[in-house]
Write an enzyme that holds these catalytic residues in place. Sequence first.
Site, mmCIF file in Angstrom:
data_model
loop_
_atom_site.group_PDB
_atom_site.id
_atom_site.type_symbol
_atom_site.label_atom_id
_atom_site.label_comp_id
_atom_site.label_asym_id
_atom_site.label_seq_id
_atom_site.Cartn_x
_atom_site.Cartn_y
_atom_site.Cartn_z
ATOM 1 N N LYS A 84 2.739 4.580 1.094
ATOM 2 C CA LYS A 84 3.168 5.217 2.343
ATOM 3 C C LYS A 84 2.918 6.693 2.157
ATOM 4 O O LYS A 84 3.504 7.333 1.284
ATOM 5 C CB LYS A 84 4.650 4.938 2.576
ATOM 6 C CG LYS A 84 5.233 5.607 3.788
ATOM 7 C CD LYS A 84 6.633 5.062 4.070
ATOM 8 C CE LYS A 84 7.374 5.870 5.124
ATOM 9 N NZ LYS A 84 6.612 6.198 6.302
ATOM 10 N N LYS B 196 9.252 -0.494 4.824
ATOM 11 C CA LYS B 196 8.956 0.725 4.077
ATOM 12 C C LYS B 196 9.934 0.810 2.922
ATOM 13 O O LYS B 196 11.130 0.544 3.086
ATOM 14 C CB LYS B 196 9.032 1.958 4.974
ATOM 15 C CG LYS B 196 10.326 2.145 5.732
ATOM 16 C CD LYS B 196 10.221 3.319 6.685
ATOM 17 C CE LYS B 196 11.461 3.382 7.576
ATOM 18 N NZ LYS B 196 11.316 4.316 8.677
ATOM 19 N N GLU C 148 0.863 -1.180 0.000
ATOM 20 C CA GLU C 148 0.000 0.000 0.000
ATOM 21 C C GLU C 148 0.899 1.230 0.000
ATOM 22 O O GLU C 148 2.094 1.147 0.294
ATOM 23 C CB GLU C 148 -0.954 0.004 1.203
ATOM 24 C CG GLU C 148 -0.308 0.199 2.557
ATOM 25 C CD GLU C 148 -1.338 0.175 3.709
ATOM 26 O OE1 GLU C 148 -1.068 -0.497 4.713
ATOM 27 O OE2 GLU C 148 -2.401 0.829 3.586
ATOM 28 N N ARG D 147 1.834 10.212 11.163
ATOM 29 C CA ARG D 147 1.212 8.979 11.652
ATOM 30 C C ARG D 147 0.379 9.343 12.875
ATOM 31 O O ARG D 147 0.826 10.099 13.743
ATOM 32 C CB ARG D 147 2.331 8.008 12.017
ATOM 33 C CG ARG D 147 1.903 6.591 12.286
ATOM 34 C CD ARG D 147 1.802 5.769 11.008
ATOM 35 N NE ARG D 147 1.415 4.405 11.366
ATOM 36 C CZ ARG D 147 2.276 3.461 11.715
ATOM 37 N NH1 ARG D 147 3.575 3.717 11.729
ATOM 38 N NH2 ARG D 147 1.838 2.249 12.039
ATOM 39 N N ARG E 38 3.025 9.901 16.809
ATOM 40 C CA ARG E 38 3.870 8.717 16.896
ATOM 41 C C ARG E 38 4.631 8.666 18.202
ATOM 42 O O ARG E 38 4.946 7.606 18.710
ATOM 43 C CB ARG E 38 4.843 8.706 15.719
ATOM 44 C CG ARG E 38 5.007 7.313 15.173
ATOM 45 C CD ARG E 38 6.011 7.297 14.074
ATOM 46 N NE ARG E 38 7.351 7.158 14.625
ATOM 47 C CZ ARG E 38 8.404 6.821 13.910
ATOM 48 N NH1 ARG E 38 8.274 6.650 12.617
ATOM 49 N NH2 ARG E 38 9.577 6.704 14.470
ATOM 50 N N GLU F 253 -2.893 7.874 8.753
ATOM 51 C CA GLU F 253 -2.019 8.998 8.421
ATOM 52 C C GLU F 253 -2.863 10.266 8.381
ATOM 53 O O GLU F 253 -3.881 10.318 7.698
ATOM 54 C CB GLU F 253 -1.376 8.756 7.044
ATOM 55 C CG GLU F 253 -0.195 9.652 6.746
ATOM 56 C CD GLU F 253 1.127 9.091 7.313
ATOM 57 O OE1 GLU F 253 1.152 7.914 7.723
ATOM 58 O OE2 GLU F 253 2.112 9.842 7.352
#
Lengths: 330, 527
Positions: free
Chosen positions: B228, B398, B226, B233, B248, B273
């Site tokens: 980023k 990532k 998916e 976050r 975060r 996000e």
Amino acid sequence: MAHWIEPHPTGIYVRPADAWIDPSLPQARALVTHGHADHARGGHDHVWATRETLAIMGLRYGTASGTAVGYGEEIRLGGVTIRYVPAGHVLGSAQIILEHAGERIVVTGDYKRRPDPTCLPFQPVPCDIFVTEATFGLPVFRHPDTGGEMDRLLHALHANPDRCVLVGAYALGKAQRVICELRARGHHDPIYIHGALERMCALYADFGIDMGELRPATGVAAKEMRGAIVVAPPSALNDRWSRRLPDPITAMASGWMRVRQRARQKNVELPLVISDHADWDELTDTIRDVAPNETWITHGREEALLHWCMTHQMRARALALVGREEEDEG
Amino acid sequence: MRQFSQLLDSLVYTRSRNGKLALIAAYMRDAPDPDRGWALAALTGNLDLKAVKASAISEMIRARTDPVLYEMSRDYVGDLAETVALLWPKGEEQPAELDDGSLSLSAVIDRLHSVSRAAAPDALAQMMDHLDASGRFALLKLATGGLRVGISARLAKTGFAHAFNLDVDDVEQVWHALAPPYTALFDWAEGRSARPDPEGTPYFRPFMLAHPLEADSVDLNDYAAEWKWDGIRIQIVGTGTETRLYSRAGDDISGSFPEIAQAFAGHAVLDGELLVKGDTQGGEAASFNALQQRLGRKAVTAKMMTDYPAFVRLYDLLIEGEDDLRTLPWTDRRARLEAYMALLPPDRFDLSALIDAPDFEALADIRAGARDAAIEGVMLKRRDSPYVAGRKAALWYKWKRDPLTADCVMMYAQRGHGKRSSFYSDYTFGCWTEDGELLPVGKAYSGFTDEELKWLDRFVRQNTLNRFGPVREVEKTLVLEVAFDSIHGSKRHKSGLAMRFPRIARIRKDKPAAEADRIEGLKRLVS
């Protein structure tokens, strides 16, 4: 009043004596208050200063020639009677007392009123014109008790046995005073010093100032300096030089440390408010003590002191001398 | 008060994170109750006092000292609280610089809590007479709201956890069940009582994080892909009656994005996000640059919310009602999340779409072709991965977009902080205009090796043209290849450009400065 002395941007000219006080340009006759570079320059033909100040100038400029004037001793130059009186600033520092035509003028150079184990205390001399510094001429500058600042330094040292405390202190005066104050608080371990302090500390020792065991910080293994105090000039604090030290806690001994942002800008972790200059209360108390007809302010935050004099019905003027106040000196 | 004021002073002067943690931990162990609880509230921003206005404090000092001297002092010092703390004239009978110990932090807080706004200046003045300059500074900072000693709530909680050998995430879990001065928290930390029960409170759960992808490929049968997204976050925690948003770092940021907290009424914990809508992209997510307008603001104006409308793109569902889904495989959680979307208002919440690629090569092509400003790269999540705290090997990766690069010329250098404190390690660099002028386009202080840093430091020292305080201007001869994630328009710089996360990729000793890139070329990369 006192048409016989003239303030110039390059110093104070004493007309009947044809001599300058702390001139910033080479002159034939110079009367020097103390050995800091912004007051004592090289290149004069003849210098009158205390024995200690002459020795300091000799160390810095290699020209030890001059006439030594003892504290309290009277000399006469062209009809002016001149005396040097302790200013309490650094070793050998003096106020210059000038008497002529029935008037007395006191030029303080730099001074402070609190005790200093490395020099004689300031003596207030009543006068007609008082020529004063104003380095810390703002009421936010009130230096705390020196002993308390030393205790904070020793506390940090003892709380971090694996580190050292690196104290930034001006090479002439502050460094030796900090060392003596530490000795007076019972700290008798060897103190490590930066190479730039060695000759000045030796000169102080020659004049009978006992600083205990000093060792050069250069050429010593980092681990030997763990738990020790290292003294260096302020310019060395953030320099590559300090990388040789074992995880130093950076301290700085200066009156400027009273203001947080000033300390932060210099990356200081342990600000020590220890100054060789008069703070606001010392400045204003001294003006009251000597009760002059007029106060001349040579350098520093003169606007605030000028304002204070005026609101206390005292005549005052700012002289704006150039080249004064090396900030490291605070 | 002295213990607390000394803590604040030390925090101001201590640069390293570990140093700050040690200071907070020592204070939390040593200070008496309930002072340390109030201190913890102050450090975490949970102290709710009616703030005394700065103007009331100015008035207070003007009435006690020469206003001209006050103005001169404030001009010199800069900060109101510090000026007043230093200038405060104590009564004749009080020693000038002594905290007489008669005021505890909790007594100060009690007084500030109970006093009316009109009576606050007099109450403050009375307390100031008992304190030293550091104490007066701490008092004024408490009274005006906001200590600003450069630590986050999370750091303060971590310091607390260190003091008692607790896990900070465990502290975080019980935190929202408690209120200042946190007596139950200290009782638990020191073993006098059981762990406070956080059930029913919207507490933070630690995020699951990803490793950078280092392998050449992964099997898409095992990993789902998916996008980023380049926002921040965020964790949404709702109890059905109360909703909180966490960054975060575990800081509560509900106040900065009230429209999101208000739009969520569910009983669940979600991971997503936070982005703002950009109109240039037809209502799609705007660049990080736009989001920055909303970050770090305590009070949000209606205009901010209209100009930079926030929404959350959801990645994961951790808890739904009473069901903790974190041990389930990602595939199952994803199905629950997709079903849950129907309950959420679509203007504030959408679903992070999966990337449909038959194999890894096709995915690589899709990734290379993505030019959306809000895309930072691709996430690869093992389809059977549970939701676990922190970075666990081989579960999530990532795969950031390849950085952009530009050849720039070093213009200014500044000494760094911390372990780089004696080196010139912060560089401002520029590119050429059409008229042959060099304009700054960014500043970087990372990307080089220790050896390269030594070389750069020497270059700066040997090629200094001018000094402006701590900054040195250097000869415009050295080309630096700068890597950056993206570049945006910016009014802050004369070049009209701002780079996101610039770092020094290479030192191009071989390249003449005249051949560095042009501003026009960089403008074509603006996303």
